[in-house]
Design a protein around this motif. Structure first.
Motif: not given
Length: 120
Positions: A102-113
């Motif tokens: 879940s932490d990884t998913k959150h981080h990727i979601e916030t990257m703007g890719l």
């Protein structure tokens, strides 16, 4: 015996990933990592293949742009190489999102890719 192999092949284990270094680790204390995932052998192989493809593309890009480091106008070949590299980064992060904690998913979601929204 084959059933035990099948079970270990499909069993998911935690891995620690550094996209920048192109590394996938089983031990988080070995070196720095950015993201944590859980993957089975097949998923791990897919990620390793993407990292290898990205490394090859990155080398081609360095060679291509190294020929004219201060080059003038952007050429069609520049666009093709950049698009290929961009596509691979997106593919890598999509797979990391799929396999991520879940932490990884959150981080990727916030990257703007992924401007289209959620990756699921």
């Amino acid at each position: 015996m084959a059933n035990e192999q099948d079970e270990s092949y499909y069993a998911r284990k935690p891995y620690y990933v550094s996209v920048q270094a192109g590394s996938i680790l089983e031990d988080p204390t070995v070196t720095a990592y950015e993201l944590e995932i859980t993957a089975n052998e097949e998923e791990l192989n897919r990620l390793q293949e993407l990292f290898e493809e990205y490394s090859t593309m990155d080398e081609a890009q360095a060679f291509h742009f190294g020929k004219a480091p201060f080059g003038g106008a952007t050429t069609d070949s520049d666009r093709v190489i950049n698009a290929g590299t961009d596509r691979l980064i997106v593919d890598i992060y999509r797979l990391l999102y799929e396999l991520g904690t879940s932490d990884t998913k959150h981080h990727i979601e916030t990257m703007g890719l992924f401007p289209e929204g959620r990756l699921e």
